[in-house]
Structures are given as C-alpha cells and as structure tokens.
Design a protein around this motif. Structure first.
Motif, mmCIF file in Angstrom:
data_model
loop_
_atom_site.group_PDB
_atom_site.id
_atom_site.type_symbol
_atom_site.label_atom_id
_atom_site.label_comp_id
_atom_site.label_asym_id
_atom_site.label_seq_id
_atom_site.Cartn_x
_atom_site.Cartn_y
_atom_site.Cartn_z
ATOM 1 N N PHE A 35 0.840 -1.201 0.000
ATOM 2 C CA PHE A 35 0.000 0.000 0.000
ATOM 3 C C PHE A 35 0.871 1.245 0.000
ATOM 4 O O PHE A 35 2.054 1.207 0.346
ATOM 5 C CB PHE A 35 -0.933 0.018 1.219
ATOM 6 C CG PHE A 35 -0.225 0.196 2.530
ATOM 7 C CD1 PHE A 35 0.017 1.471 3.051
ATOM 8 C CD2 PHE A 35 0.192 -0.894 3.265
ATOM 9 C CE1 PHE A 35 0.671 1.641 4.258
ATOM 10 C CE2 PHE A 35 0.846 -0.736 4.482
ATOM 11 C CZ PHE A 35 1.083 0.539 4.977
ATOM 12 N N LYS A 36 0.260 2.359 -0.412
ATOM 13 C CA LYS A 36 0.921 3.651 -0.234
ATOM 14 C C LYS A 36 -0.119 4.742 -0.009
ATOM 15 O O LYS A 36 -1.224 4.704 -0.564
ATOM 16 C CB LYS A 36 1.849 3.985 -1.403
ATOM 17 C CG LYS A 36 1.196 4.319 -2.727
ATOM 18 C CD LYS A 36 2.274 4.860 -3.691
ATOM 19 C CE LYS A 36 1.664 5.298 -5.019
ATOM 20 N NZ LYS A 36 2.648 6.026 -5.860
ATOM 21 N N ILE A 37 0.265 5.685 0.830
ATOM 22 C CA ILE A 37 -0.519 6.892 1.112
ATOM 23 C C ILE A 37 0.389 8.043 0.716
ATOM 24 O O ILE A 37 1.318 8.402 1.447
ATOM 25 C CB ILE A 37 -0.874 6.985 2.614
ATOM 26 C CG1 ILE A 37 -1.702 5.775 3.053
ATOM 27 C CG2 ILE A 37 -1.621 8.281 2.912
ATOM 28 C CD1 ILE A 37 -1.890 5.675 4.555
ATOM 29 N N ASP A 38 0.164 8.597 -0.481
ATOM 30 C CA ASP A 38 1.097 9.628 -0.956
ATOM 31 C C ASP A 38 0.400 10.602 -1.889
ATOM 32 O O ASP A 38 -0.826 10.583 -2.040
ATOM 33 C CB ASP A 38 2.314 8.986 -1.626
ATOM 34 C CG ASP A 38 2.040 8.481 -3.044
ATOM 35 O OD1 ASP A 38 0.851 8.237 -3.387
ATOM 36 O OD2 ASP A 38 3.006 8.328 -3.814
ATOM 37 N N GLY A 39 1.182 11.449 -2.529
ATOM 38 C CA GLY A 39 0.635 12.504 -3.371
ATOM 39 C C GLY A 39 -0.046 12.033 -4.628
ATOM 40 O O GLY A 39 -0.672 12.843 -5.330
ATOM 41 N N SER A 53 -7.627 8.401 -1.107
ATOM 42 C CA SER A 53 -7.828 6.962 -1.000
ATOM 43 C C SER A 53 -6.496 6.267 -1.226
ATOM 44 O O SER A 53 -5.757 6.625 -2.158
ATOM 45 C CB SER A 53 -8.846 6.485 -2.037
ATOM 46 O OG SER A 53 -9.033 5.091 -1.958
ATOM 47 N N PRO A 54 -6.151 5.264 -0.405
ATOM 48 C CA PRO A 54 -4.845 4.618 -0.559
ATOM 49 C C PRO A 54 -4.768 3.787 -1.834
ATOM 50 O O PRO A 54 -5.783 3.313 -2.356
ATOM 51 C CB PRO A 54 -4.757 3.722 0.676
ATOM 52 C CG PRO A 54 -6.177 3.412 1.008
ATOM 53 C CD PRO A 54 -6.944 4.666 0.683
ATOM 54 N N ILE A 55 -3.565 3.607 -2.310
ATOM 55 C CA ILE A 55 -3.308 2.688 -3.422
ATOM 56 C C ILE A 55 -2.942 1.343 -2.812
ATOM 57 O O ILE A 55 -2.018 1.239 -1.999
ATOM 58 C CB ILE A 55 -2.194 3.229 -4.326
ATOM 59 C CG1 ILE A 55 -2.702 4.470 -5.070
ATOM 60 C CG2 ILE A 55 -1.732 2.157 -5.319
ATOM 61 C CD1 ILE A 55 -1.656 5.175 -5.900
ATOM 62 N N ILE A 56 -3.691 0.308 -3.186
ATOM 63 C CA ILE A 56 -3.505 -1.044 -2.650
ATOM 64 C C ILE A 56 -3.106 -1.966 -3.801
ATOM 65 O O ILE A 56 -3.746 -1.966 -4.856
ATOM 66 C CB ILE A 56 -4.801 -1.568 -1.998
ATOM 67 C CG1 ILE A 56 -5.281 -0.611 -0.901
ATOM 68 C CG2 ILE A 56 -4.596 -2.979 -1.454
ATOM 69 C CD1 ILE A 56 -4.394 -0.538 0.306
ATOM 70 N N GLY A 114 4.147 0.774 2.425
ATOM 71 C CA GLY A 114 4.427 -0.381 3.258
ATOM 72 C C GLY A 114 3.859 -1.659 2.680
ATOM 73 O O GLY A 114 3.260 -1.671 1.602
ATOM 74 N N VAL A 115 4.074 -2.736 3.407
ATOM 75 C CA VAL A 115 3.546 -4.036 3.018
ATOM 76 C C VAL A 115 3.076 -4.744 4.281
ATOM 77 O O VAL A 115 3.718 -4.685 5.327
ATOM 78 C CB VAL A 115 4.603 -4.881 2.271
ATOM 79 C CG1 VAL A 115 5.869 -5.075 3.118
ATOM 80 C CG2 VAL A 115 4.038 -6.239 1.851
ATOM 81 N N VAL A 116 1.920 -5.382 4.186
ATOM 82 C CA VAL A 116 1.395 -6.206 5.273
ATOM 83 C C VAL A 116 1.479 -7.655 4.805
ATOM 84 O O VAL A 116 1.032 -7.992 3.702
ATOM 85 C CB VAL A 116 -0.056 -5.838 5.623
ATOM 86 C CG1 VAL A 116 -0.518 -6.610 6.862
ATOM 87 C CG2 VAL A 116 -0.196 -4.337 5.851
#
Length: 407
Positions: A35-39, A53-56, A114-116
């Motif tokens: 995932f990423k929470i960015d521009g 909205s996050p990119i998954i 990050g990665v889960v």
C-alpha cells in the motif's frame, strides 16, 4: 524535507528454522498486500484535512504460491517477484492549507508506503478457503489503511514512528480478525463440522507490517527488514521473513535505464560521476541509436536496477566493480576502436554473478546471460562488442548462434 522517491519494496526469502510439522515437511505460502498513502491519491485541503484513497496492490494468496511445498528446517524459500515486489514513485502529499503548510519546511507531507504480510502453512484447507482467506486479508488491509489515514486527517505534523507503529498494529489486528470471519463464513456445514473438531486447519504462522516514507528513504536509501515468528509467537513452527526497501532520486542514463541510484552507493567523487554520466548520455544520443537491438539489454538492466542498487549498498566487492565500470565508461564508450579489457569483463562478471545469486527469476536470467555475453566480447573492440550485444538477447538458455564470435 519530503522528496519524490523512485522506490521498490521487496520480500526476498522465508527461512525455516523449524517446520513444526513433525513427520513430513512444511508447505508454506504467503499473503502480501502493498500500500501507499502519498501525493498520487492524497492531498491536505483547507478545512477538510487529509483526504484521498490509498493505493492497494495485491497478487494471489494461493496454496503453493512460493513455489516450494517441501520445506524442512534450515531451508530458505525465495519469494517470487510476482507476489513479493512492488515498485512505485513515492510522492510527497501536497498541503493546500496555508496554516498547516507553514508548519512544514517544504510545505508538504512525506508519502508513506508499506507491506502487510501473513505467512501461512498449508495443512487441511481446500484451495478455495486459502483464496477466500486472502481476499478477506486484502479487504481488511484496505479498510485498515483507510482508517489509518483518517486518524491522521487533521494532524499538524508528519506521523512519528511511534504513531505509525500504533497504526500498523491496528492493521495487523484488523486483518487477522477479518480473515478468521471470512474463512469461517466460506465453509459449508460439513467443513464447519470437520475443521471445528477433527480437521487440520491451515496454520497462520504470523502477520507483520513494514512501513517507510519519503524522508526515511532519503536519509537511508536501503532499509533491510525482517520478522521472526518463533515457537512462542507462531501457531506452528519457527519461521523468519526477510526483505528490504530501496529508494532513489534517479537520473536518465542511456535507453531509459536510470542507474544513478546504483552508482550513488559508490565512493566515486561527483566530478568523476558527472564525467562518466556525460559519456553515457553522449553515447545514448549517438552510437546507441545505431544498434536497435541494444534496447532490450537496457530494458532488462532497468528491471534489475532495484537489486543492483541494493547490492551496491550491501556488498563491498560489488561497489568496487561498479566504481571500475563507472571510471571505464568514458574510455569504453568514447572510441569504437577501444578494446574491452580483461579487468572490464572481470568487473562485469562479478557484478552479474552476485546479481544472479540474489535476484528474482527475470533479473537472474538477465545476469546469467550477461555473464556469457561479456565472456564473448573480451578483447573485442567497442564496435564489435556492440554489434554482438545487438544481435544477442538478454534472456535465454544460450546466446543465439548467429550472435556468437568464432574463436
């Protein structure tokens, strides 16, 4: 200061300290969600705070997705690139609220990625339950990451490591709960009876989340991470997962292959780098265009750039080989009559040999083919070497017969 980072997250291997299955070997598989929470999809708006909205990014969580169903204590299982790799440009989050922007030196927030991961061990579940469980895992991570971002909606500072850790702990807990609920809901009456009493459920070895951001990657372009689930923390066995984050602000080198992130790890001074990069750019704009077949080699090299950069950060001999090739670039690329020297081939051979040992399948094939190709051009002129590479292919069992030199 938050900057744009061309970065890769790589899960590399799962090590078995103890398979925990008694008679017979273990059958591990992996669930991973990036995932990423960015521009790319977030902005801080005046009055509304952080919105977006996050990119998954997910792949598959099927039984056998690690390609090895016969694992014993002491074994290493390589994580395939298709389920263990995510590359992206991590961008700062723009801040359109003047007050909040004034609180940050460069007026924006660092992007977070990050990665889960959940490591699983196959026992009695049918394949459909493993797939249903992974679908639930993906959905749970998505919802939890949305919640994490909402928790930071009106923050007046970039999230601290402690705040991020607390947030990812929520992600892990939420994912585990959702998976159990989804798997139970997917079972028919017979499966509920069997797996609730005598049946051998698949084991969840453990779940972990790894995160980084623009600022962390700017300060430390290579970040290794690992997580061990031992006999006290795993449902079954003793396992350890390894991976790394790598990131760079890259510059354009011949054929679109951005290698500044690789050479950034060398000890070469900036004047030498610029001199060599200038030689590469001149080569790109002139001679390179005369050999269309070279484009496939540069594309393959670009695919291998994350592994090359990581090796340059962690292996002194690789750094030395890169420094030699960097210094040799003006000589090799500046005169079509210049001969490829044995020490040039030796440097390339060591670099490619190390790349082949640690890379996912496609980069490994490219590295092995490169070793064979450089052996063919030793002592040849630049013009002969370029003609050979243009007629060969960067991946394959052997070099094409039409490309070989007759010794």
């Amino acid at each position: 200061m938050a900057v744009r980072i061309n970065m890769t997250t790589r899960l590399t291997r799962l090590h078995c300290h103890d398979e925990g299955d008694g008679w017979g070997n273990a059958e591990p598989y992996l669930w991973a969600v990036f995932f990423k929470i960015d521009g790319d999809s977030y902005v801080v708006q005046q009055g509304a705070g952080l919105v977006g909205s996050p990119i998954i990014v997910s792949s598959n969580g099927s039984h056998g997705n690690l390609g090895n169903t016969d694992v014993d204590a002491g074994d290493d299982v390589t994580v395939p690139e298709g389920i263990g790799s995510f590359s992206t440009v991590l961008k700062p989050i723009p801040v359109n609220d003047p007050f909040i922007a004034s609180l940050f030196p460069d007026g924006n927030l660092p992007g977070i990625t990050g990665v889960v991961v959940t490591a699983m061990e196959e026992d009695g579940w049918p394949d459909s339950l493993a797939n249903d469980g992974y679908s639930a895992f993906v959905n749970a991570v998505h919802l939890a990451v949305v919640k994490v971002a909402a928790d930071f909606q009106h923050a007046t500072h970039a999230p601290t490591p402690a705040e991020i850790k607390a947030a990812v702990d929520q992600v892990k807990s939420s994912a585990a709960t959702s998976v159990r609920t989804q798997v139970k809901g997917s079972m028919d009456a017979w499966e509920l009876l069997w797996f609730g009493t005598f049946g051998d459920n698949d084991d969840s070895v453990g779940t972990e989340a790894f995160t980084t951001d623009c600022d962390a990657l700017k300060a430390m372009p290579d970040i290794d991470f690992s997580r061990r689930w031992n006999e006290e923390t795993a449902e079954d066995g003793d396992w350890e997962l390894f991976g790394w984050f790598g990131g760079n602000a890259l510059v354009d080198i011949p054929g679109g292959c951005n290698l500044d992130g690789v050479f950034a790890r060398t000890a070469a001074d900036e004047r030498l780098k610029q001199h060599s990069f200038d030689a590469m750019r001149t080569f790109r704009d002139t001679t390179f265009r005369e050999y269309p077949g070279l484009g496939t080699w540069w594309a393959a090299a670009q695919d291998a750039t994350p592994e090359l950069a990581h090796l340059a950060a962690t292996d002194e001999r690789v750094r030395q080989s890169l420094e030699h090739l960097l210094a040799a670039a003006p000589r090799l690329l500046g005169d079509s009559r210049e001969r490829v020297q044995p020490d040039d081939v030796a440097a390339a051979h060591l670099l490619l040999q190390r790349l082949a040992a640690v890379s996912p399948l496609q980069a490994m094939r490219f590295a092995r083919q490169g070793i064979r190709a450089f052996a063919e051009v030793e002592g040849r002129s630049l013009a002969e070497a370029l003609d050979f590479f243009a007629r060969a292919k960067p991946r394959g069992r052997t070099l094409r017969r039409s490309a070989r030199f007759e010794r």
